[in-house]
Enzyme design. Structure first.
Site, mmCIF file in Angstrom:
data_model
loop_
_atom_site.group_PDB
_atom_site.id
_atom_site.type_symbol
_atom_site.label_atom_id
_atom_site.label_comp_id
_atom_site.label_asym_id
_atom_site.label_seq_id
_atom_site.Cartn_x
_atom_site.Cartn_y
_atom_site.Cartn_z
ATOM 1 N N ARG A 17 0.841 -1.208 0.000
ATOM 2 C CA ARG A 17 0.000 0.000 0.000
ATOM 3 C C ARG A 17 0.880 1.264 0.000
ATOM 4 O O ARG A 17 1.005 1.957 -1.003
ATOM 5 C CB ARG A 17 -0.936 -0.012 1.220
ATOM 6 N N ASP A 18 1.519 1.527 1.113
ATOM 7 C CA ASP A 18 2.312 2.752 1.243
ATOM 8 C C ASP A 18 3.470 2.749 0.243
ATOM 9 O O ASP A 18 3.851 3.791 -0.291
ATOM 10 C CB ASP A 18 2.840 2.836 2.685
ATOM 11 N N HIS A 209 6.023 4.323 12.677
ATOM 12 C CA HIS A 209 6.097 4.261 11.209
ATOM 13 C C HIS A 209 7.193 5.241 10.792
ATOM 14 O O HIS A 209 7.017 6.450 10.885
ATOM 15 C CB HIS A 209 4.737 4.647 10.631
ATOM 16 N N HIS A 211 10.501 6.674 8.299
ATOM 17 C CA HIS A 211 11.097 6.810 6.967
ATOM 18 C C HIS A 211 12.597 7.035 7.118
ATOM 19 O O HIS A 211 13.061 7.528 8.140
ATOM 20 C CB HIS A 211 10.450 7.977 6.217
ATOM 21 N N CYS A 242 6.192 9.771 0.098
ATOM 22 C CA CYS A 242 4.914 10.378 0.476
ATOM 23 C C CYS A 242 4.555 11.375 -0.612
ATOM 24 O O CYS A 242 5.320 12.298 -0.873
ATOM 25 C CB CYS A 242 5.000 11.061 1.827
ATOM 26 N N ASN A 251 10.077 4.462 2.833
ATOM 27 C CA ASN A 251 9.832 3.949 4.172
ATOM 28 C C ASN A 251 11.057 3.173 4.641
ATOM 29 O O ASN A 251 11.852 2.702 3.829
ATOM 30 C CB ASN A 251 8.653 2.970 4.128
HETATM 31 MG MG MG Z 1 5.162 5.804 4.879
#
Ligand code: MG
Length: 304
Positions: A17-18, A209, A211, A242, A251
């Site tokens: 997803r991300d 979460h 990065h 992002c 990430n």
């Molecule tokens: Mg992310």
């Protein structure tokens, strides 16, 4: 601060997803499905598979319904998907999902640009989504983006972050993912902000979460571990950035995190070689080298 680090960490894989949502070239649905299934086979306990966002908002994930309906062989892995609104929840229910995630931030400037509403308004919208999900027997995670630095508003006050986390938990989320959206945090920020969040929210409900924009992600993991945090997001191969945060690189890579935790003697249940295989499959589809240091190292030593 706990004197000992956690002995086991739960990794939430966000690559499908991300990681993939910003890829400009449409990835075939089958390629996504194979990627997800390989990640499940690698022993990742949770995989965020897709987003039920409006197809026009993120065209790359327009096939979320097909991905979910064709997904098989996920073993014991819990599959999660991002849900932005009531329509997305309907689609998630139709897809028989058991866990969803909602997405807000600690900065109004960020949510305005990102989802076109204030943080307070987004919490209003999500309270209905979360209530609907819980009524349907689902569990819900809440993302708190820009928890340290916002690309538009600068440094974010820790009390603001805790307030948003508390509201997400109060509406029924069982986990808050405190997110360093642009990768600008350093361990001091993790200790300060996450330490503050942990004064009112139990450890097992807090995830990080991170990065790796400035190469500080693993240092921040270590700071989180020192606080007792044992839930970390990561993206296979280091995919993703992002779309709303200019200059944000990938990430934290799952391979880099698993290597680090393995070497620290912290259990994850995740097989590094099999994560590498999953990433290598999607790298082939994308036809490029992935940013993860471990992936690049393994690619150099593993026969192709
Ligand atoms: Mg992310």
């Amino acid at each position: 601060m706990p004197s000992e680090l956690p002995t086991r960490v739960h990794i939430v894989e966000v690559g499908p997803r991300d990681g993939l949502q910003n890829e400009p070239e449409q990835i075939p649905t089958q390629g996504k499905i194979e990627f997800i299934q390989k990640l499940c086979a690698a022993g990742l306990p949770t995989v965020e598979a897709t987003s039920f966002v409006h197809p026009k908002a993120i065209p790359q994930l327009a096939d979320s319904g097909d991905v979910m309906s064709q997904l098989a062989d996920v073993g014991d892995t819990e599959i999660m998907a991002l849900v932005p609104n009531a329509r997305g929840l309907e689609r998630a229910i139709a897809a028989d999902l058991k866990r969803i995630a909602v997405f807000t931030a600690a900065s109004d400037a960020f949510t305005q640009k990102n989802i076109n509403m204030s943080v307070a308004k987004s919490l209003d919208v999500f309270s209905d989504v979360v209530a609907g999900a819980l009524a349907g027997g689902m569990s819900v995670r809440g993302y708190v983006s820009t928890a340290f630095v916002c690309p538009y508003a600068g440094e974010i006050d820790k009390s603001r972050v805790r307030d948003v986390c508390e509201k997400l938990i109060a509406m029924g989320c069982d986990e808050v993912a405190v997110s360093d959206t642009i990768g600008a945090a350093v361990p001091k920020d993790i200790l300060g902000t996450v330490g503050h969040v942990l004064e009112s929210i139990p450890l097992d409900k807090v995830a990080l979460h991170l990065h790796d924009t400035f190469g500080t992600a693993l240092a921040n993991v270590y700071a989180g571990l020192q606080l007792g945090v044992a839930r970390f997001d990561a993206s296979a191969g280091g995919l993703g950035g992002c779309p709303y945060a200019k200059g944000a690189s990938g990430n934290l890579a799952t391979e880099d995190l698993v290597y680090f935790l393995d070497r620290m003697g912290i259990e994850t249940g995740v097989n590094l070689e099999r994560v590498f295989e999953a990433s290598s499959g999607i790298a082939k589809v994308l036809n490029r080298v992935l940013p993860s240091k471990q992936w690049q190292r393994m690619r150099a030593i593993v026969p192709k």
